[in-house]
Design an enzyme around this catalytic site. Structure first.
Site, PDB file in Angstrom:
ATOM      1  N   HIS A 119      35.027  33.574  30.142  1.00 44.63           N
ATOM      2  CA  HIS A 119      36.170  32.647  30.050  1.00 44.63           C
ATOM      3  C   HIS A 119      36.116  31.763  28.810  1.00 44.63           C
ATOM      4  O   HIS A 119      36.889  30.812  28.704  1.00 44.63           O
ATOM      5  CB  HIS A 119      36.263  31.774  31.306  1.00 44.63           C
ATOM      6  CG  HIS A 119      36.722  32.540  32.519  1.00 44.63           C
ATOM      7  ND1 HIS A 119      36.726  32.009  33.783  1.00 44.63           N
ATOM      8  CD2 HIS A 119      37.204  33.797  32.640  1.00 44.63           C
ATOM      9  CE1 HIS A 119      37.179  32.920  34.652  1.00 44.63           C
ATOM     10  NE2 HIS A 119      37.474  34.019  33.972  1.00 44.63           N
ATOM     11  N   CYS A 130      46.518  31.687  12.734  1.00 41.88           N
ATOM     12  CA  CYS A 130      45.772  32.720  11.998  1.00 41.88           C
ATOM     13  C   CYS A 130      44.646  33.335  12.824  1.00 41.88           C
ATOM     14  O   CYS A 130      43.983  34.259  12.375  1.00 41.88           O
ATOM     15  CB  CYS A 130      45.231  32.159  10.680  1.00 41.88           C
ATOM     16  SG  CYS A 130      43.794  31.102  10.871  1.00 41.88           S
ATOM     17  N   SER A 190      34.378  30.606  43.951  1.00 43.26           N
ATOM     18  CA  SER A 190      35.250  30.702  45.121  1.00 43.26           C
ATOM     19  C   SER A 190      35.883  32.086  45.218  1.00 43.26           C
ATOM     20  O   SER A 190      36.314  32.507  46.282  1.00 43.26           O
ATOM     21  CB  SER A 190      36.356  29.652  45.023  1.00 43.26           C
ATOM     22  OG  SER A 190      37.195  29.933  43.916  1.00 43.26           O
ATOM     23  N   PRO A 215      27.364  27.199  49.250  1.00 41.60           N
ATOM     24  CA  PRO A 215      27.220  26.412  50.493  1.00 41.60           C
ATOM     25  C   PRO A 215      28.430  26.550  51.423  1.00 41.60           C
ATOM     26  O   PRO A 215      28.350  26.176  52.590  1.00 41.60           O
ATOM     27  CB  PRO A 215      27.091  24.965  49.991  1.00 41.60           C
ATOM     28  CG  PRO A 215      27.659  24.956  48.616  1.00 41.60           C
ATOM     29  CD  PRO A 215      27.576  26.351  48.078  1.00 41.60           C
TER      30      PRO A 215
HETATM   31  P1  NAD Z   1      35.912  27.154  41.909  1.00 43.38           P
HETATM   32  O1  NAD Z   1      36.066  25.705  41.538  1.00 43.38           O
HETATM   33  O2  NAD Z   1      37.114  27.914  42.328  1.00 43.38           O
HETATM   34  O3  NAD Z   1      34.867  27.255  43.119  1.00 43.38           O
HETATM   35  C1  NAD Z   1      33.622  26.638  43.080  1.00 43.38           C
HETATM   36  C2  NAD Z   1      32.762  27.224  44.188  1.00 43.38           C
HETATM   37  O4  NAD Z   1      31.457  26.648  44.060  1.00 43.38           O
HETATM   38  C3  NAD Z   1      33.245  26.922  45.612  1.00 43.38           C
HETATM   39  O5  NAD Z   1      33.263  28.117  46.348  1.00 43.38           O
HETATM   40  C4  NAD Z   1      32.188  25.948  46.146  1.00 43.38           C
HETATM   41  O6  NAD Z   1      31.958  26.107  47.539  1.00 43.38           O
HETATM   42  C5  NAD Z   1      30.975  26.344  45.343  1.00 43.38           C
HETATM   43  N1  NAD Z   1      29.950  25.310  45.185  1.00 43.38           N
HETATM   44  C6  NAD Z   1      30.093  23.961  45.157  1.00 43.38           C
HETATM   45  N2  NAD Z   1      28.912  23.367  44.950  1.00 43.38           N
HETATM   46  C7  NAD Z   1      27.991  24.365  44.842  1.00 43.38           C
HETATM   47  C8  NAD Z   1      26.589  24.383  44.608  1.00 43.38           C
HETATM   48  N3  NAD Z   1      25.873  23.270  44.447  1.00 43.38           N
HETATM   49  N4  NAD Z   1      25.968  25.598  44.537  1.00 43.38           N
HETATM   50  C9  NAD Z   1      26.671  26.745  44.704  1.00 43.38           C
HETATM   51  N5  NAD Z   1      27.990  26.773  44.929  1.00 43.38           N
HETATM   52  C10 NAD Z   1      28.651  25.601  44.989  1.00 43.38           C
HETATM   53  O7  NAD Z   1      35.147  27.820  40.711  1.00 43.38           O
HETATM   54  P2  NAD Z   1      35.257  29.276  40.056  1.00 43.38           P
HETATM   55  O8  NAD Z   1      35.233  30.320  41.113  1.00 43.38           O
HETATM   56  O9  NAD Z   1      34.238  29.294  38.984  1.00 43.38           O
HETATM   57  O10 NAD Z   1      36.716  29.344  39.395  1.00 43.38           O
HETATM   58  C11 NAD Z   1      37.214  28.270  38.667  1.00 43.38           C
HETATM   59  C12 NAD Z   1      37.572  28.561  37.217  1.00 43.38           C
HETATM   60  O11 NAD Z   1      37.464  27.311  36.572  1.00 43.38           O
HETATM   61  C13 NAD Z   1      36.646  29.451  36.469  1.00 43.38           C
HETATM   62  O12 NAD Z   1      37.455  30.306  35.753  1.00 43.38           O
HETATM   63  C14 NAD Z   1      35.885  28.558  35.473  1.00 43.38           C
HETATM   64  O13 NAD Z   1      35.972  29.068  34.167  1.00 43.38           O
HETATM   65  C15 NAD Z   1      36.614  27.276  35.459  1.00 43.38           C
HETATM   66  N6  NAD Z   1      35.756  26.074  35.586  1.00 43.38           N
HETATM   67  C16 NAD Z   1      34.618  25.971  34.835  1.00 43.38           C
HETATM   68  C17 NAD Z   1      33.793  24.859  34.955  1.00 43.38           C
HETATM   69  C18 NAD Z   1      32.536  24.799  34.129  1.00 43.38           C
HETATM   70  O14 NAD Z   1      32.462  25.389  33.072  1.00 43.38           O
HETATM   71  N7  NAD Z   1      31.522  24.088  34.603  1.00 43.38           N
HETATM   72  C19 NAD Z   1      34.138  23.826  35.836  1.00 43.38           C
HETATM   73  C20 NAD Z   1      35.334  23.951  36.576  1.00 43.38           C
HETATM   74  C21 NAD Z   1      36.118  25.090  36.444  1.00 43.38           C
HETATM   75 ZN    ZN Z   2      44.465  28.976  11.128  1.00 43.19          ZN
END
Ligand code: NAD
Ligand code: ZN
Length: 245
Positions: A119, A130, A190, A215
């Site tokens: 991502h 560009c 998720s 979790p």
């Molecule tokens: P999501 O926010 O949809 O889901 C997060 C998941 O993590 C949930 O299922 C939750 O239960 C679980 N979770 C929460 N705490 C946890 C822990 N301590 N250990 C393990 N699991 C835990 O996230 P997603 O599925 O990654 O999709 C969201 C999109 O958003 C992705 O495309 C991502 O690129 C982007 N995103 C990135 C960041 C980052 O770079 N840190 C932060 C937020 C969103």
């Molecule tokens: Zn440019």
């Protein structure tokens, strides 16, 4: 839980090729909000309102302000035990690939090198005129919206937004790796952004065994053989200790 970890460890002991897909949950213990939690909100906008090409066309400054807020949180964050264990795991197997949906760069900061950031990365921008891709590490940003270092055109975060297509080269290499994977671990995702489910099904159809770490209830449970219910920062170190024994 102990018994389930032992089962998962046994699968890993027998695995030559291992892939891991991480999501926002893996960085939650580093203090970076996930998208679906209530702290994921900023000025009452949801990420779906901001992380889209339409939002950027409508108001590039607003989108950059949101990223600046996220960059501020990420800049002060340190890798947690999940990132650190994953960095060690890449040397435990003959073949290893870490596929991350996270854009925060914490896997790299923890020392992972066998990694595909599918991502993108929040410290990188791309010119919409560009196509130049360049690092933008200054925080706060000297100028918003960010301008291209080559042509001065409007630049956007080099991140895959809702509704956009994956880079075929990156996703092709991920699929190729998953063709021969013995075990796939999904963690902190998720599955609402559908890619981990799709990749998981590819791996499973080629015979990979799937372990999910989360979790809470999530979409990956449908396709995984073992569900380790707990925080990534606690489960990964326990799992590694168990399969190294
Ligand atoms: P999501 O926010 O949809 O889901 C997060 C998941 O993590 C949930 O299922 C939750 O239960 C679980 N979770 C929460 N705490 C946890 C822990 N301590 N250990 C393990 N699991 C835990 O996230 P997603 O599925 O990654 O999709 C969201 C999109 O958003 C992705 O495309 C991502 O690129 C982007 N995103 C990135 C960041 C980052 O770079 N840190 C932060 C937020 C969103
Ligand atoms: Zn440019």
């Amino acid at each position: 839980m102990d018994e389930t970890i032992q089962k998962a460890a046994l699968i890993l002991k027998e695995s030559r090729s291992v892939a891991v897909i991480t999501g926002a949950g893996v960085s939650a213990e580093s203090g970076i909000p996930t998208f679906r939690g209530s702290e994921g909100l900023w000025r009452n906008f949801s990420p779906e309102d901001l992380a889209t090409p339409q939002a950027f066309r409508r108001d590039p400054l607003l989108v950059w302000e949101w990223y600046e807020w996220r960059r501020g949180i990420i800049k002060n964050a340190e890798p947690n035990a999940a990132h650190e264990t994953l960095a060690l795991m890449e040397n435990d197997f003959t073949d290893f690939l870490l596929i991350t949906q996270n854009v925060d760069g914490l896997h790299e900061k923890a020392g992972s090198s066998k990694i595909k950031e599918i991502h993108g990365n929040i410290w990188t921008a791309r010119c919409i005129q560009c196509g130049q891709i360049f690092r933008t590490e200054e925080h706060p940003l000297p100028e918003k919206p960010v301008k291209c270092i080559r042509c001065g055109g409007l630049a956007r975060p080099h991140i895959l937004w809702f509704g956009e297509s994956y880079d075929p080269e990156i996703i092709g290499s991920v699929h190729a790796f998953l063709e021969n994977t013995d075990c796939l671990i999904t963690a902190g995702t998720s599955g609402m952004v559908h890619i981990p489910v799709t990749l998981g099904m590819t791996a499973r159809s080629r015979g990979a065994r799937i372990i999910d770490i989360n979790p809470a209830d999530n979409e990956m449970e449908r396709i995984s053989e073992i569900n380790l219910r707990g925080k990534a920062g606690e489960i990964f170190p326990l799992l590694r200790e168990a399969y190294l024994k």
